[in-house]
Design an enzyme around this catalytic site. Sequence first.
Site, PDB file in Angstrom:
ATOM      1  N   ASP A 342     -86.350  55.295 -69.824  1.00  0.00           N
ATOM      2  CA  ASP A 342     -85.631  55.408 -68.130  1.00  0.00           C
ATOM      3  C   ASP A 342     -87.264  56.374 -68.126  1.00  0.00           C
ATOM      4  O   ASP A 342     -86.771  57.373 -68.927  1.00  0.00           O
ATOM      5  CB  ASP A 342     -84.664  55.438 -68.439  1.00  0.00           C
ATOM      6  CG  ASP A 342     -84.558  56.592 -66.637  1.00  0.00           C
ATOM      7  OD1 ASP A 342     -84.243  55.306 -65.395  1.00  0.00           O
ATOM      8  OD2 ASP A 342     -83.236  57.687 -66.771  1.00  0.00           O
ATOM      9  N   GLU A 378     -90.839  52.993 -67.999  1.00  0.00           N
ATOM     10  CA  GLU A 378     -90.677  53.072 -66.870  1.00  0.00           C
ATOM     11  C   GLU A 378     -92.077  54.374 -66.058  1.00  0.00           C
ATOM     12  O   GLU A 378     -91.559  55.590 -66.589  1.00  0.00           O
ATOM     13  CB  GLU A 378     -89.128  53.877 -66.432  1.00  0.00           C
ATOM     14  CG  GLU A 378     -89.114  53.819 -64.394  1.00  0.00           C
ATOM     15  CD  GLU A 378     -88.104  54.726 -64.183  1.00  0.00           C
ATOM     16  OE1 GLU A 378     -87.208  53.810 -63.113  1.00  0.00           O
ATOM     17  OE2 GLU A 378     -87.360  55.307 -64.323  1.00  0.00           O
TER      18      GLU A 378
END
Length: 696
Positions: A342, A378
Amino acid sequence: MPAGAVPAALGANWTGTGVEFALFSAHAEAVELCLFDEDAPAERARVPLERTGDTWHARLEGVGPGQLYGYRVHGPYEPLAGHRFNPNKLLLDPHARLLSGAIRWDDATYGFLPDAEEADLSFSESDSAPFMPRCVVVDPAFDWRGDAPPRRPWSETLIYEAHVRGLTRLHPGIPPELRGTYEALGHPAIVAHLQRLGVTAIELLPIHAFADDRFLVQRGLTNYWGYSSLGFFAPEARYLGPAGLPGLKEAVRVLHRAGIEVILDVVYNHTAELEETGPTLSFRGIDNAVYYKPAPGDPRRTFNCTGCGNSLDLSRPAVVRHVLDSLRLWVEEYHVDGFRFDLASTLARNPYDFDPECPFFAQLAADPVLGRVKLIAEPWDIGEGGYRLGGFPPGWGEWNDLFRDPVRRFWRGEEGQVPGLVRAIAGSREIFEPSGRGPCASVNYVASHDGYTLADLVAYERRHNWANGEENRDGHGHNHSWNCGVEGPTDDPAVRALRARQKRNLLATAMLAQGVPMLLMGDELSRSQGGNNNAYCQDNPTAWLDWERGAEEDPALPDFVAYLADIRRSHAALRRTGFLYGIPDPGTGLKDVHWLKPDGGEIAAGEWQDEHRRALGMVLGSDAPDGRMLFALLNSGDAAIRFAVPGLGAAGWAPLLDTGIPTGRPDAPERTCQAGGTFIVEPRSVILFRGIKQTG
């Protein structure tokens, strides 16, 4: 281990006769290990730890699995210098393998007095122990019974992004006591569904121990997604089933036996302690000046490029070690096959700017355990220079929003989208080739947990996030969605039919593109969140997969997805490891890809900028090792278009896929389009043909 010797690993490690406790802190002056009995508000004993270098440690004989513990760390409380030690606060071990209980939010969980002037400079003497979870000593032993990782090549990978509870909570075939747990992931009903779809990897939203933020609890909500980490070594306890921690390991083993890899979405960019005015739960009270990146020139403040108040400082060796130790534990003890990071740009800020040669990337690549698992970024955060799509090292995959957005915009009917669509379908060479990677670096998706589901993407143009308690201000405002003429649910058969076709167009584009396709949990069952495009706090039917309703909404859609996966698996031209270049072969004159106009001619260099172009053809596979050629037609317009049928190495073309048919399977697959003929493509359709080889 001799008395006083430094343990080989941080955390609480059971030796068979006792437990070795070890904690890192470079700036602490004293550390006390606190031992708790079940349900006791205060510790029954405090054990001073010995210091060797920056490791604080002790060995306790006669202590074993199940022992509850925490730490109190003494040191300077000097916020202006970045130090926030407060021994009145019970702290969670960053290496804890399991947490028991949840935070009971109280002002005592803060290291300062929240109501004081310049609050974070004040000092709280309230004991936080009655309000804090406890760490648990665990026995990691498990009989894996010969488990081996599937080790799927990137080119054969189909990812299914899912939530442990959301996927399994409402499944009627799973026993009630298992629904919503790790154990349910390995239930035959879930495994069979994934296999039916052709899924090769399940990517789980965060299962690291996480907190329900105080502002959510005050609203009666929870942190459903889990992007608020409390500890990177402990599985989130709310998903434990009757078997406890072994239930998670057994689920991984069962998925592996079915040929399905397990990828974890991990949040190493920030923690639940938020900004400097946040609570003191673990890292902040253990060594704030090491774990958190300070604002430039201001150690009192935390550097916030995550939007979550703080950023872990992976420019520091101790923090890099911490993250690598965590990743290694999940591979070695839980047998997971990869990680999706993330806000991964934060991990490479060295110290503040993105550095593709940062210590974390270098050590990760060199690690003998971690160097062989799947790594997905990401590739952005919210800080300056944080958007880094294409900037990650060889071996990494990246979520590709420059696939997602052009594909959405093309199918909603926007003009001028063909160039972006073609770049996306071809594997985003312009983005990934400079780093020496191939098309498999691109993780292609049209929907993910963050945003609309596929069904909502074709049913809503405005977010409907009122249930989140933020007056509908949260979530993305620009989703490139189209409601097909009606906002939300409708009984209009024409609108429903158009939505069904649009879902299939979007799915087909993702599955027929070069790269690694990713499906969102429940998209194959038309899962809707009622237009909520930020359901991070909705641990309820809004975000859970309603298996029975989904089967009724569009009963043929799972078969359509499975058929797409079968087509992809059966045609090497769709799973290339090298990019398409469109260069003629000297012997045949054929190209690895031909981009065609409706008249059968190739789109010339000066024609790509035609704003009104809403349809194109694609022929590929003339160089495929299996010799299987494909001819695709895409029409996002409102009118049918007559296409000239090319030859290009094929005698003719047999229909293979039609998004206007619920299952995708052509009604007359034996029908052949002869080269030189024509074919009418209906509005808003994808048609795929397989090549028939020339003879003689």
